[in-house]
Design a protein around this motif. Structure first.
Motif, mmCIF file in Angstrom:
data_model
loop_
_atom_site.group_PDB
_atom_site.id
_atom_site.type_symbol
_atom_site.label_atom_id
_atom_site.label_comp_id
_atom_site.label_asym_id
_atom_site.label_seq_id
_atom_site.Cartn_x
_atom_site.Cartn_y
_atom_site.Cartn_z
ATOM 1 N N TYR A 123 0.852 -1.204 0.000
ATOM 2 C CA TYR A 123 0.000 0.000 0.000
ATOM 3 C C TYR A 123 0.880 1.244 0.000
ATOM 4 O O TYR A 123 1.776 1.373 0.847
ATOM 5 N N ILE A 124 0.635 2.154 -0.926
ATOM 6 C CA ILE A 124 1.358 3.431 -0.951
ATOM 7 C C ILE A 124 0.373 4.547 -1.269
ATOM 8 O O ILE A 124 -0.740 4.296 -1.757
ATOM 9 N N ALA A 125 0.784 5.765 -0.991
ATOM 10 C CA ALA A 125 0.009 6.948 -1.368
ATOM 11 C C ALA A 125 0.738 7.667 -2.491
ATOM 12 O O ALA A 125 1.971 7.710 -2.522
ATOM 13 N N THR A 126 -0.009 8.214 -3.429
ATOM 14 C CA THR A 126 0.594 8.975 -4.518
ATOM 15 C C THR A 126 1.347 10.172 -3.945
ATOM 16 O O THR A 126 0.782 10.927 -3.147
ATOM 17 N N PRO A 127 2.609 10.347 -4.278
ATOM 18 C CA PRO A 127 3.354 11.512 -3.769
ATOM 19 C C PRO A 127 2.659 12.812 -4.121
ATOM 20 O O PRO A 127 2.021 12.925 -5.167
ATOM 21 N N VAL A 128 2.796 13.795 -3.242
ATOM 22 C CA VAL A 128 2.132 15.086 -3.463
ATOM 23 C C VAL A 128 2.645 15.730 -4.743
ATOM 24 O O VAL A 128 1.869 16.233 -5.561
ATOM 25 N N THR A 129 3.954 15.741 -4.935
ATOM 26 C CA THR A 129 4.538 16.206 -6.191
ATOM 27 C C THR A 129 5.038 14.964 -6.932
ATOM 28 O O THR A 129 6.198 14.590 -6.827
ATOM 29 N N ALA A 130 4.123 14.345 -7.636
ATOM 30 C CA ALA A 130 4.412 13.042 -8.228
ATOM 31 C C ALA A 130 5.292 13.154 -9.465
ATOM 32 O O ALA A 130 5.075 13.994 -10.342
ATOM 33 N N LYS A 131 6.315 12.322 -9.491
ATOM 34 C CA LYS A 131 7.159 12.102 -10.649
ATOM 35 C C LYS A 131 7.451 10.609 -10.711
ATOM 36 O O LYS A 131 7.295 9.908 -9.705
ATOM 37 N N PRO A 132 7.858 10.094 -11.856
ATOM 38 C CA PRO A 132 8.154 8.660 -11.921
ATOM 39 C C PRO A 132 9.144 8.211 -10.854
ATOM 40 O O PRO A 132 8.964 7.156 -10.239
ATOM 41 N N LYS A 133 10.183 9.001 -10.595
ATOM 42 C CA LYS A 133 11.164 8.611 -9.583
ATOM 43 C C LYS A 133 10.557 8.606 -8.190
ATOM 44 O O LYS A 133 10.797 7.687 -7.399
ATOM 45 N N SER A 134 9.729 9.611 -7.870
ATOM 46 C CA SER A 134 9.140 9.655 -6.531
ATOM 47 C C SER A 134 8.143 8.528 -6.331
ATOM 48 O O SER A 134 8.001 8.005 -5.222
ATOM 49 N N LEU A 135 7.440 8.105 -7.398
ATOM 50 C CA LEU A 135 6.530 6.968 -7.270
ATOM 51 C C LEU A 135 7.319 5.690 -7.027
ATOM 52 O O LEU A 135 6.949 4.873 -6.174
ATOM 53 N N CYS A 136 8.413 5.499 -7.761
ATOM 54 C CA CYS A 136 9.269 4.327 -7.529
ATOM 55 C C CYS A 136 9.811 4.324 -6.104
ATOM 56 O O CYS A 136 9.839 3.290 -5.432
ATOM 57 N N GLN A 137 10.232 5.487 -5.635
ATOM 58 C CA GLN A 137 10.770 5.575 -4.278
ATOM 59 C C GLN A 137 9.706 5.258 -3.244
ATOM 60 O O GLN A 137 9.987 4.618 -2.222
ATOM 61 N N ALA A 138 8.457 5.697 -3.488
ATOM 62 C CA ALA A 138 7.376 5.393 -2.554
ATOM 63 C C ALA A 138 7.139 3.892 -2.466
ATOM 64 O O ALA A 138 6.900 3.345 -1.386
ATOM 65 N N ILE A 139 7.203 3.199 -3.604
ATOM 66 C CA ILE A 139 7.022 1.749 -3.603
ATOM 67 C C ILE A 139 8.168 1.073 -2.865
ATOM 68 O O ILE A 139 7.958 0.174 -2.041
ATOM 69 N N LEU A 140 9.391 1.512 -3.142
ATOM 70 C CA LEU A 140 10.548 0.907 -2.483
ATOM 71 C C LEU A 140 10.556 1.222 -0.993
ATOM 72 O O LEU A 140 10.977 0.382 -0.181
ATOM 73 N N ASN A 141 10.098 2.406 -0.610
ATOM 74 C CA ASN A 141 10.046 2.759 0.802
ATOM 75 C C ASN A 141 9.096 1.864 1.581
ATOM 76 O O ASN A 141 9.244 1.701 2.798
ATOM 77 N N PHE A 142 8.109 1.306 0.899
ATOM 78 C CA PHE A 142 7.200 0.370 1.575
ATOM 79 C C PHE A 142 7.978 -0.823 2.121
ATOM 80 O O PHE A 142 7.712 -1.304 3.221
ATOM 81 N N PHE A 143 8.944 -1.299 1.356
ATOM 82 C CA PHE A 143 9.742 -2.456 1.776
ATOM 83 C C PHE A 143 10.954 -2.039 2.600
ATOM 84 O O PHE A 143 11.525 -2.860 3.327
ATOM 85 N N GLY A 144 11.380 -0.794 2.455
ATOM 86 C CA GLY A 144 12.456 -0.295 3.291
ATOM 87 C C GLY A 144 13.864 -0.387 2.764
ATOM 88 O O GLY A 144 14.796 -0.130 3.520
ATOM 89 N N PRO A 145 14.130 -0.718 1.488
ATOM 90 C CA PRO A 145 15.521 -0.788 1.039
ATOM 91 C C PRO A 145 16.115 0.599 0.865
ATOM 92 O O PRO A 145 15.391 1.594 0.729
ATOM 93 N N ASP A 146 17.403 0.672 0.860
ATOM 94 C CA ASP A 146 18.105 1.933 0.637
ATOM 95 C C ASP A 146 18.310 2.085 -0.865
ATOM 96 O O ASP A 146 19.149 1.410 -1.470
#
Length: 432
Positions: free
Chosen positions: A161-184
């Motif tokens: 589960y993720i929320a669309t970033p407020v200032t959405a860009k392809p990189k920020s969406l990818c980062q939001a997905i990766l942040n769900f799992f917690g990798p660096d």
């Protein structure tokens, strides 16, 4: 649990147990730990024991504050109930989730868009359905990730589960997905981030990816168009996408989509330029089903009964010492509540839970119209002012509505919102 007349404290937890319920740390839901916390604890709050006014008066002073705190916790956390709107949306989403999860041929999974106005319960509904699916999926596989790679420690996460970033860009969406799992993910490039997203979804056994608040995307912005292209590319990663947002048809996300009357679903056209993770996005058509979560209606006997059933479910959950049967369902109260809330589930719940707190604070210990008149809540868009969902993007007959010679009727009042299954585009369900 109802205390007996001899022991009004029967079933009342200790002060430490009540404190643990309130102070229980809740990680953010858009992280793996937060989602698992939500999934494993949803709906498990046991309500406070019921007490009459006489029983409440017999409670010792040192325990009265404990009981009041516990029943306040109960009154604020109203249970999620099955409603006609929720039932229809649940069936559509469950059909898509189970169908995609069992599909062993096509890696490109059709997705779902869940639309509705504010406070209609979109996020709560989608998360509840997805959590139940995850319970089923984990039990089916004995909580093992059959796609895991030997020697790795990837956790099994059938739902992300993720929320669309407020200032959405392809990189920020990818980062939001990766942040769900917690990798660096460091300062990776977009291709590297896209590659890591695909790997993370696969390695964690993700079957469902929920992207909330997609109404933040606006198609007049180039970055948001790129984000939507990336979202469509994710459909090729063997996961089911569920997008939720306020008035999705009004955001333009479906502007390029066409309604396939044979398949009875929205079909997004192939993209011509975007490449993600080395996959040509134009390889397959990308499809979404649009479902809309409506409010309660109060026009027909069936609609009235559904609203009364919902109020009755709330009524038995409330803990007020002078509450009586029919407190929310008799003497014009249903009409009053409908008038105050327009039948919006979230607004209704907030009005009643705030009213229950006011009833406790004032010592009235029951809810009536005069008490609720003192409770101020936000108001949803009235039905006669709201533009029907999809009215500008989903004509009743996409093939003929805009044909030469077609006439538009200007003497029809705005139609009412309905919950859309797979019976056609949104406007087909409008009643004049």
């Amino acid at each position: 649990m109802i205390p007996d007349s001899d022991n009004p404290l029967a079933g009342l937890p200790s002060r430490a147990e009540i404190a643990a319920m309130i102070l229980n740390k809740r990680p953010l839901r858009h992280t793996l730990a937060g989602w698992q916390h939500y999934r494993s604890r949803r709906g498990r709050l046991a309500p406070a024991p019921k007490m009459t006014a006489r029983q409440l008066a017999a409670v010792p002073v040192d325990r009265r504050s404990d009981y009041d705190l516990y029943r306040r916790l109960t009154n604020v956390n109203l249970p999620i109930q099955q409603t006609p709107m929720l039932g229809k949306v649940t069936r559509v989403i469950n059909r898509r989730l189970q169908g995609n999860a069992l599909d062993q041929e096509d890696p490109t999974m059709p997705g779902i868009m869940v639309s509705g106005w504010g406070n209609h319960g979109k996020t709560a509904t989608v998360c509840s359905i997805a959590a139940a699916f995850e319970d089923m999926w984990l039990d089916l596989h004995d909580h093992l990730n059959l796609a895991s790679i030997p020697g790795t420690w990837d956790l099994h996460a059938p739902v992300a589960y993720i929320a669309t970033p407020v200032t959405a860009k392809p990189k920020s969406l990818c980062q939001a997905i990766l942040n769900f799992f917690g990798p660096d993910h460091g300062k990776w490039t977009l291709p590297q981030l896209s590659h890591q997203v695909a790997d993370s979804l696969r390695d964690h056994g993700v079957k469902v990816l929920i992207i909330d608040d997609v109404n933040r995307l606006r198609m007049h912005r180039a970055d948001d168009q790129d984000v939507l292209d990336l979202v469509r590319a994710l459909m090729g990663f063997n996961v089911t996408l569920i997008l939720t947002g306020v008035n999705i048809p009004g955001t333009g996300l479906l502007r390029e989509a066409t309604w396939d009357r044979t398949k009875r679903q929205w079909v997004l056209p192939p993209l011509e330029t975007t490449r993600v993770h080395g996959l040509e996005v134009t390889q397959t058509e990308r499809r979404f089903e649009l479902v809309e979560l409506d409010r309660f209606r109060y026009d027909t006997p069936a609609e009235m009964q559904a609203f009364l059933n919902h109020l009755r479910g709330i009524e038995v959950h409330l803990r007020l010492a002078k509450a009586k049967k029919g407190m929310l369902t008799a003497n014009g109260m249903p009409e009053y509540l409908m008038r105050r809330t327009d039948g919006v589930v979230g607004t209704l719940g907030r009005l009643i839970s705030d009213g229950a707190q006011e009833a406790m604070d004032s010592g009235k210990e029951l809810i009536d119209e005069s008490l609720l008149d003192e409770v101020v809540i936000g108001r949803d868009i009235p039905a006669d002012e709201a533009r029907p969902f999809g009215a500008a993007t989903a004509p009743a007959d996409p093939g003929t509505a805009n044909a030469p010679g077609s006439k538009k009727s200007n003497n029809r009042r705005p139609g009412r919102n309905t919950v859309f299954d797979d019976s056609g585009p949104a406007a087909e369900g409008l009643n004049g």
